[in-house]
Each structure stands twice: as C-alpha cells, then as structure tokens.
Design an enzyme around this catalytic site. Sequence first.
Site, short mmCIF file in Angstrom:
data_model
loop_
_atom_site.label_atom_id
_atom_site.label_comp_id
_atom_site.label_asym_id
_atom_site.label_seq_id
_atom_site.Cartn_x
_atom_site.Cartn_y
_atom_site.Cartn_z
N GLY A 93 0.83 -1.20 0.00
CA GLY A 93 0.00 0.00 0.00
C GLY A 93 0.86 1.25 0.00
O GLY A 93 2.00 1.24 -0.48
N CYS A 94 0.34 2.33 0.54
CA CYS A 94 1.06 3.60 0.56
C CYS A 94 2.35 3.50 1.36
O CYS A 94 2.34 3.05 2.51
CB CYS A 94 0.16 4.67 1.17
SG CYS A 94 0.98 6.26 1.38
#
EC number: 1.8.4.11
Length: 219
Positions: free
Chosen positions: A51-52
């Site tokens: 993810g981020c």
Amino acid sequence: MKNIITLFAITVLFSCKNSAQNNEKQQEVINAKPIEVPLKNGKAKAYFASGCFWCVEAVYESIKGVDEVINGYSGGHTKHPTYESSNTGRTGHAEAVEVIYDPTVVSFSTLVDAYFASQNPTQVNGQGPDKGSQYRSIIFYQNDTQKKIILEKKEALSKKLDAKIAAEVYPFQKFWIAEDYHQDYERLHPNNPYIRNVSIPRLKRFKAKFPKELLKGTH
C-alpha cells in the site's frame, strides 16, 4: 449516455493496468534471478510493498533493529519511475520501502512477520483506501533462503485465515528512491489528514498486535 461513456473509460483504464501488469516485460521481472544486496557496515536491506509507502515506512521504523526506512518504487519494468508515472499503473512498479536493519538484532523472518501483521493480507491491489496495482502487496526476496521463509509464512497464514493471501513474491531487482518530499512523511506531517486518518491508525493497529519486546518505545 454519460454513464455508458464513464463505464467504457473505466473498462479501458483497468484493461490498461491489467495489461501493464501482465505484459512480457513484467514477466521478465517476475522470472528474473534475484539480486542480493551485500551488507554495508554490518547492516542488511530488505524490500516490501504494502500500500502507501508513508504507512509502511512508519511501521518498519517502529521495530527494534531497523535503522532507517526509505520510500521508493520497485517491482516494475521501467527505469526511473516517478510518483506520477507509477500512479498510472503502467510501469509495473509498486510503492515500496527499503528497510535498512541490523540482522544481529532483527531477522528477515521477523520483518516478514511484521509485513503480514501490518496489513490486510487478503486485499488485492491495494491497502485500505489506496487501490490500484501501484499499491499492491509484494515481498521481495534476494536469495533462496528468503524465498523459502516468505512462501512458508504465506502458506501458513493462508491456512490460518482459510483465504488466499494477496501478496506477490518477486525476486528483488532494483529499488528506485522516491522524491525527497515522500521521505519521513508521517514524522514530518503528523497533522496531514491522510496521516491522521490512515497512516497513524494503521500503525496503532500493528503495534497493538505485534510483540511489544520487538518494538521501539518511539519511532
């Protein structure tokens, strides 16, 4: 008519992203021989996408034995990816982190445990609100020993959850450091709405379930 056009645009977008992930150049990355990063001043490096990278950076910097975490891009088939280009989903790259750690204090195996403990392991192409191939989960291995550790833990987790684990397993090839403004983002921007509403809650969930003796007091 507007709805039909919108649906068509979305279909084309996902088709582009899917073809980008499954083209011949991407397959060459997946099938490549892993590159092993040598120790430097006694410190090792490991690479993860989940993810981020703002979120993942904060997670790994909370673990004892981790000296530094650098945000960047990895897993793709293009050179010199940027935040803008990786966000198209066409470079094959995912937002990733380089974890610089002391292997006498924390093992690669523990870093993999932290990886799975800090995410929704069944979410495909993203984590939380961040969706797209650039946010997909990838664990990178540098040798057969690391690959074995990853696959065994992935299989065990799949059995425990009775579900398919989304993380892809790639041979490490190259890590491209992200733009300066992405580094130490959670620490430097604690009041950013995304940090307050996504990154910090994710970090707190991880710290609540991970063994306390493996965590730093602060990060």
